[in-house]
Each structure stands twice: as structure tokens, then as C-alpha cells.
Design an enzyme around this catalytic site. Structure first.
Site, PDB file in Angstrom:
ATOM      1  CD  GLU A 120       6.621  -1.820  -8.833  1.00 44.23           C
ATOM      2  OE1 GLU A 120       5.545  -1.320  -9.215  1.00 44.23           O
ATOM      3  OE2 GLU A 120       7.636  -1.880  -9.529  1.00 44.23           O
ATOM      4  CB  SER A 176      -0.891   0.017   1.251  1.00 43.18           C
ATOM      5  OG  SER A 176      -0.070   0.142   2.398  1.00 43.18           O
TER       6      SER A 176
END
Ligand code: UN1
Length: 504
Positions: free
Chosen positions: A261, A240
């Protein structure tokens, strides 16, 4: 909704796969291995302690010292062997992915295929870690770039691609000459044990240093050690945006590197000229596939007003027929959400969307089943891009917005904090090119006439803005796993200074 397997059946199936792969489960009671299919615990595991994690990082750092001088093509041999083992155990690993992440069978097999593909890519790469030669401004000088192994790579991965994300990082890091310490999601310990065991077997087969890869099966506190440890040269973290916001400054404070990412809020623009049947297929897979739990999941549909009603109607019909249930059943297309909390987050998001004037036109209900969190993928027509639409809710909710002018579509598209994946369905070449241009989509992935999810491993994968800016997997993403040295060699017998400086 089909009948679900029992927890006992799932445990047997998991045990069979683990046995064939050669995993000895570390039995204990600090980490539950559970399945979202029934929502129940399969095994109790012993977690890695902080001291063990500390030691593991030290061992990896030691293994790196040998590995960095092993010729890259020989390092490639290890990754080739891993790829072969993955082929042999494709079905076993896919079983564990379905059991622990709830992915339908074809997607679980697809995830293992991505792992095999990246291994093959990395083997080729092991002979192509090219540096450049640069024209020197001085006579009798050679200016060049050399790429050297970086060190220990800490990989932090999420539940939704419990094995593939590890392999993108690990296959590439290993051919680049790095050692890897992996902290997977606590929600998928069995998959982690299995993937890790396959690599250990490959390491044994080729005689590489045993400590080249270390697995940390533990919670947040141990993950933090990996983040803060100066022996970890690169922290590659998938998860997240909230997690990335914590990780990035901590790694930066010790001048380590990060590859992030993070969240996506991916959109597809559907232009009036689009082939609507093609769009329909692309949208349904991207929005409802993996039960909306990919970072590339389609979350926003930006449709031209002229085709919006027609497209939404078609979508609602398909959504009404989506088979939801046991991910092992061939007919199932939508498996369970990972936890009850994920289903609650979906319900809360739908309530907020409705409070903002949204209208649910398909799905959105939680199915009444014992155990697992099964939900109907939802479509919500929104009057505008309100707060909830700009957030990533990790569940199958597709918000539909309409536009009149192309510029308006691009503006709506880019007006979210995240920047991972995007696409446009159009037959108008100018429009397609404008979407891909510098002032078009601001995402790391921009596609034409295809959905937002399901990227191939050959390209660099990642996104901009709150997605974190990292790129992993194919193309030249390998450079993040190496350090660059610029070399000037003087092969003349005079010492010429650069910029015409004269001295002495
Ligand atoms: C992720 O969800 O973390 O492009 C990765 C895709 C997959 C990878 C998704 N190849 O959807």
C-alpha cells in the site's frame, strides 16, 4: 491559532491513557516518543534489538503451528474480544493517536472506529472463509479449493494511520489463522504499544498462544530483518513508494509474498454539471483533512473550465477560514504536520510548483509557533501537470488543473505514476459511468459524488501502478493472508486421467 498544550500536559495525558490500557513503557534512550503538537519529546524508549526481533519471529512461527489448526470461528473469538477492548479504550487510543500523529480528535476517534469495524468484519469472516467446488471433467471426482492459514505475516505500517492499518491486517490475518509480527513507524511507538497491549489482553482473555503477536519497536535495520526472513510468509507494507521499491524485490528474492500500500496522487474531476456545494465539502475534507497526510488525500483537482474560477474562489474562501492548531481543540480542523521535514517538503514543493508557472491562490505559509509544524493548507493553480504535480508530497497541497473535454480530464487523471484513489463530481450519469469504466479511472478506488479519502473498511483497499497493487481490509482481501490448495478427490473405483490421456 489557538494556544497549544504544553509537552508536560501531553505527557500526562499520554501516561493516563497508557495506564488505563495497561502499557508498561519500556524506558530507555534509543527511541524517542514525541508529539508533533509541540514537536518535543514525551518519553525515551528502549528499542527492540536485532536479536530480540529474530527471537520474536521464531516465537510467532511457533505460535502459528497451534493457531493454524484452531477452528476459524474460535479464532474469531479472539478478534471479537479485541474489538470489545477497542470499544472500551476508544478514547484512550484516540488520545494517543492525537498526541503522536497530531490528528484532530474526531479523526482520531474515527481511526479507532475503523479498527472496531474491521474486527467486526473479521469476526463474521471467521465463519465465511469459503472455498469453491469446481465441476470436474471426470466422472466420480470432486474438484475443490481449500483455503489454509499462510504463516507469519509481517506488518510494516506508517505514522499517518498508526493503529488502523495494523488492525486491517491483524484482525484479518488472525481469523485466517496467521501469526503477526508488527514493525510500526518509529514516529508512533506509544500508539503501537497501546494497540499491541490490547491484543495481548485479548489473547490472555481467550487463552490463545501468547506469541501470536509480536511488536518490534525499532528502526529500519530491524524492519529489514522482517523483510528478509524466510519464516515471514507475507510482508504487508504501507508507506512510501520508495520504501515499497526496496521491500518488494527483497521479499520476491526469497519467493515470499508482499501486499503493498504505497503512495497515492489522488484526483477529483469536477464536471460542469456537478453540484458545486457538494463538491466543495468533499474536496475540502479530502484535501485539507488529516493535514493532507492520508495516502488517499486529494492532491489534484481537475475542473472543467466553465466552473473552475467559481469553484476555486469558493475553495479559497473556505481555506482562508480553516481553523489550524491544537488537534485536541473541538474547533480545530487542521492539526500539525508530523515533522519539520514534512513542512520543509511542502515549502520546497510549493517553490517548484511556482517555478513551473503555478499560482498559489490560498494558504501555503508555515505558521509561527514554538515547536510543532503547523501549515496553512494550500491551493495552487497549475498551467499544466508538471513534474511536481505528478509526485506525492505528503502535505496539504491541492493542485488545480482545468479541462475542456471529458477525455482530456480522464487522460490528465491517469497520467501520474500512482493509482490509489479517485473521484468525479457530476450529475451526468453517462460521464459518471465512463469514469468508472475500463477506460476511465485507473485507480483501485473510484468514486462518484464523494471525495477520494475516507474509504469504508467493507471494501478492498489499495491501488494500482506505483501504489503497489495490494488490497487489504474488506471484500475478499482475506485471500492474501491464506494459501490456496486445489483438491481432486476420486471417489470412483477407476482411475480416469484428465485430458483423456491413457497410460498403462
Ligand atoms: C492511509 O492513509 O494509509 O480511506 C489509509 C481512507 C482511510 C484509510 C487511509 N480509510 O482515507
Amino acid at each position: 491559532m489557538s494556544f497549544l498544550p504544553t509537552t508536560l500536559q501531553l505527557r500526562d495525558r499520554a501516561q493516563g491513557a497508557l495506564d488505563r490500557i495497561g502499557v508498561t513503557v519500556p524506558v530507555g534512550d534509543d527511541l524517542p516518543a514525541r508529539s508533533p503538537i509541540t514537536g518535543e519529546q514525551l518519553f525515551g524508549l528502549r528499542a527492540t534489538t536485532a536479536e530480540e526481533a529474530e527471537r520474536a519471529i521464531g516465537e510467532a512461527a511457533e505460535a502459528f503451528r497451534t493457531w493454524r489448526t484452531t477452528p476459524a470461528p474460535a479464532r474469531g473469538d479472539l478478534v471479537r474480544t479485541l474489538g470489545e477492548l477497542l470499544r472500551t479504550h476508544k478514547s484512550d487510543l484516540a488520545d494517543l493517536i492525537t498526541i503522536e500523529a497530531g490528528k484532530i480528535r474526531s479523526e482520531a476517534l474515527g481511526e479507532v472506529q475503523e479498527m472496531i469495524d474491521i474486527c467486526e468484519f473479521a469476526v463474521g469472516l471467521s465463519r465465511q472463509l469459503y472455498g469453491r467446488t469446481i465441476a470436474s471433467e471426470r466422472p466420480g471426482h470432486r474438484l475443490a479449493e481449500t483455503w489454509h492459514p499462510l504463516g507469519v505475516v509481517g506488518v510494516i505500517s506508517a505514522f499517518n494511520f498508526p493503529a488502523a492499518v495494523w488492525s486491517w491486517n491483524t484482525a484479518v490475518a488472525l481469523v485466517c489463522g496467521d501469526a503477526v509480527v508488527w514493525k510500526p513507524s518509529e514516529l508512533t511507538p506509544l500508539v503501537s504499544l497501546a494497540a499491541s497491549r490490547l491484543l495481548d489482553r485479548a489473547i490472555e482473555q481467550v487463552g490463545a498462544p501468547r506469541e501470536l503477536h509480536r511488536l518490534l519497536l525499532a528502526g529500519r535495520a530491524v524492519g529489514e530483518r522482517l523483510v528478509d526472513d524466510p519464516r515471514v510468509a507475507l510482508v504487508s507494507a504501507t508507506g512510501s513508494t520508495r520504501m515499497g521499491r526496496e521491500v518488494a524485490p527483497r521479499v520476491a528474492a526469497r519467493f515470499g509474498r508482499v501486499l503493498l500500500e504505497l503512495g497515492g496522487n489522488n484526483a477529483t474531476v469536477v464536471a460542469p454539471s456537478a453540484d458545486l456545494d457538494l463538491a466543495l465539502q468533499g474536496i475540502v475534507f479530502a484535501a485539507a483533512g488529516t493535514a493532507g497526510q492520508r495516502c488517499t488525500t486529494l492532491r489534484r483537482l481537475i475542473v472543467h473550465r466553465d466552473v473552475a474560477d467559481q469553484l476555486v474562489e469558493k475553495l479559497a474562501t473556505v481555506y482562508g477560514r480553516l481553523p489550524i492548531g491544537d488537534p485536541f481543540e473541538d474547533a480545530t480542523l487542521v492539526g500539525p504536520l508530523i515533522t519539520d521535514a514534512a513542512a520543509d517538503a511542502m515549502t520546497a514543493a510549493l517553490e517548484r510548483a511556482q517555478a513551473d508557472g503555478g499560482k498559489i491562490v490560498a494558504g501555503g505559509r508555515r505558521l509561527d509557533t514554538v515547536g510543532g509544524a503547523y501549515v496553512e493548507p494550500a491551493i495552487v493553480r497549475m498551467p499544466r501537470q508538471s513534474g511536481i504535480v505528478r509526485e506525492e508530497t505528503f502535505a496539504p497541497i491541492l493542485y488545480v488543473l482545468t479541462y475542456d473535454r471529458f477525455e482530456e480530464a480522464v487522460a490528465l487523471h491517469n497520467d501520474v505514476p500512482q493509482g490509489l484513489s479517485s473521484s468525479i463530481f457530476t450529475r451526468d450519469q453517462q460521464e459518471a459511468e465512463r469514469f468508472l469504466a475500463a477506460d476511465g479511472s485507473d485507480c483501485g478506488i473510484a468514486n462518484v459524488n464523494i471525495g477520494t479519502s475516507g474509504a469504508e473498511i467493507g471494501g478492498a483497499f489499495g491501488g494500482e501502478k506505483e501504489t503497489g497493487g495490494g488490497r487489504e481490509s474488506g471484500s475478499d482481501a482475506w485471500r492474501a493472508y491464506m494459501r490456496r490448495a486445489t483438491n481432486t478427490v476420486n471417489y470412483s473405483s477407476t482411475l480416469a486421467l484428465a485430458q483423456n490421456v491413457s497410460f498403462l
